[in-house]
Design an enzyme around this catalytic site. Sequence first.
Site, PDB file in Angstrom:
ATOM      1  CG  ASP A 215      -2.385  -0.336   1.017  1.00 53.49           C
ATOM      2  OD1 ASP A 215      -2.946   0.267   0.051  1.00 53.49           O
ATOM      3  OD2 ASP A 215      -2.758  -1.289   1.335  1.00 53.49           O
TER       4      ASP A 215
ATOM      5  CG  ASP B  44      -6.072   4.093   1.201  1.00 59.44           C
ATOM      6  OD1 ASP B  44      -6.677   3.394   1.077  1.00 59.44           O
ATOM      7  OD2 ASP B  44      -5.995   5.114   1.825  1.00 59.44           O
TER       8      ASP B  44
ATOM      9  CD  GLU C  57      -9.694   2.455  -1.511  1.00 62.31           C
ATOM     10  OE1 GLU C  57     -10.384   1.926  -0.670  1.00 62.31           O
ATOM     11  OE2 GLU C  57      -8.873   3.533  -1.046  1.00 62.31           O
TER      12      GLU C  57
ATOM     13  CG  HIS D 228      -8.652  -3.556   4.488  1.00 60.66           C
ATOM     14  ND1 HIS D 228      -8.780  -3.717   3.110  1.00 60.66           N
ATOM     15  CD2 HIS D 228      -8.523  -2.259   4.940  1.00 60.66           C
ATOM     16  CE1 HIS D 228      -8.130  -2.271   2.724  1.00 60.66           C
ATOM     17  NE2 HIS D 228      -8.177  -1.548   3.841  1.00 60.66           N
ATOM     18  CG  ASP D 229     -11.759  -0.354   4.116  1.00 54.27           C
ATOM     19  OD1 ASP D 229     -11.461  -0.175   5.422  1.00 54.27           O
ATOM     20  OD2 ASP D 229     -11.174   0.348   3.287  1.00 54.27           O
TER      21      ASP D 229
END
Length: 542
Positions: free
Chosen positions: A112, A214, A282, A344-345
């Site tokens: 990330d 991100d 993302e 993960h979100d």
Amino acid sequence: MASLSKTALAPQTGPAVQWWRGAAIYQIYPRSFMDANGDGIGDLPGITQRLGHVASLGVDAIWISPFFTSPMKDFGYDVSDYCDVDPIFGTLADFDVLVARAHQLRLKVLIDQVYSHTSDEHAWFVESRASRDNPKADWYVWADAKPDGTPPSNWQSVFGGPAWTWDARRGQYYLHNFLSCQPQLNGHNRQVQNALLHVARFWLDRGVDGFRIDALNFSMHDPDLRDNPPAPPTDRARTRPFDFQRKIHNMSHPDIPGFIERIRAVTDEYAGDEGAIFTVAEVGGDEAETEMKAFTQGDARLNSAYGFNFLYADRLTPGLVCAALAEWPDEEGMGWPSWAFENHDAPRAVSRWCAPEHRDAFARMKLLLLACLRGNIILYQGEELGLTQVDIPFEQLQDPEAIANWPLTLSRDGARTPMPWESEGEGGFGAATPWLPLGEENLARSVAVQDADPASLLALTREIIALRKASSALRHGSAACQADGALLRLERLSQGERVVCLFNLSPDPISVIKIPQGETLCSINSVMPDVLGSYGALVVRV
């Protein structure tokens, strides 16, 4: 339950394609993957220890969520040092060992990069807030109060409440699109861009093969600080002030692609014999598709992008799949998409998309569908096991968003629970008391249990990924999509190979006018002549 043709696994020959195009990527959330030192939190040595499992899936790369130095108020997405490893995860030497082991297993390593904001404990912000005239005074987004003392605009934070916090040291407000401890970097500032490109070089020099970037569309704001207009009426639930606005001024500035081209110029310097360093953004928000296309357009920007088409959808329907694929036609200059059903979100897909009694059948169909989509596919750790969303009681919640918005949002913690490597105790995670509970239901789906069962979802995942890798049509080909009630029909075509994929996205059997004739590459759940059973699926080379 499932059958795959052995001849289907023979690789299809054709021109060489860059390694990342059509890749299968496995996301690792380091806190919850494997705890090597027994402190209850997963770490880099733990990842290294379990890389053999990931390699056995046949994926091309791993993506590791943030492990950088951080006060962990947003579990690593609040970075206080971009160029070091937080002690809870290990050391830079541990990271080097991880990269070497991954490469030994022929796994690319993606990490990330958080370019839109830092922690308020980052040295850059500490200096920036000290005065209005220091060298980093303009590295973050600062603004005076309105005459009545209120914030400079009506912008709202993703996590709830105003996106501005007053700082008495500077006598100004600073912008934060997320938590107040995550001040917004001023992406318009060339010095800030240079510093972030230095961070990219630091990790590229350590051997990483790419970046997942991100919240990239939050990296630049409207310098005039104009108010966001209200969002139009909707029948969707609004749980935060953020949901009541059109976010057109606090994010998505048209200068972002210019910064992206600078990122691409750096990554191209590190391209080796096997092709480019891979970059995927993302991108969330109301204009996600437009921005993803802009961020990936041509050969001078990012390689790929992914949004939230599936991650927050409450139902998986043929129309949803066809609408998502239609945004990415196989045309000159069009970017290359990436897809994720879980991360993960977002709550676990099997808990969102089907009734509990259908989860096993649905999980099989869902994985085959993901593998048949045109683009890169991203599997979230535990998806190969069919893990479900764990119900975390309020007193055990760690996620700041869930705590702030309780009980109106599904906790991200429920999808961040530790990997169950074994079915006893705390699942072989490495600690008697992990940072989050595993969930009894998921213990029964452990790696050890499924490794010993040739009919398990884990075994099927390996076969499905091998099938995708062996088929040029599935990995690289064009896609045509048709929705007919609960029936989804995909047609993939590449280098003369034509593959037809049929999916029943309902628990009820459905009639198919004509099952395509040819070599059956994969059959999932109950498939009969002209009938697809509950969550049945069929892939045929015609």
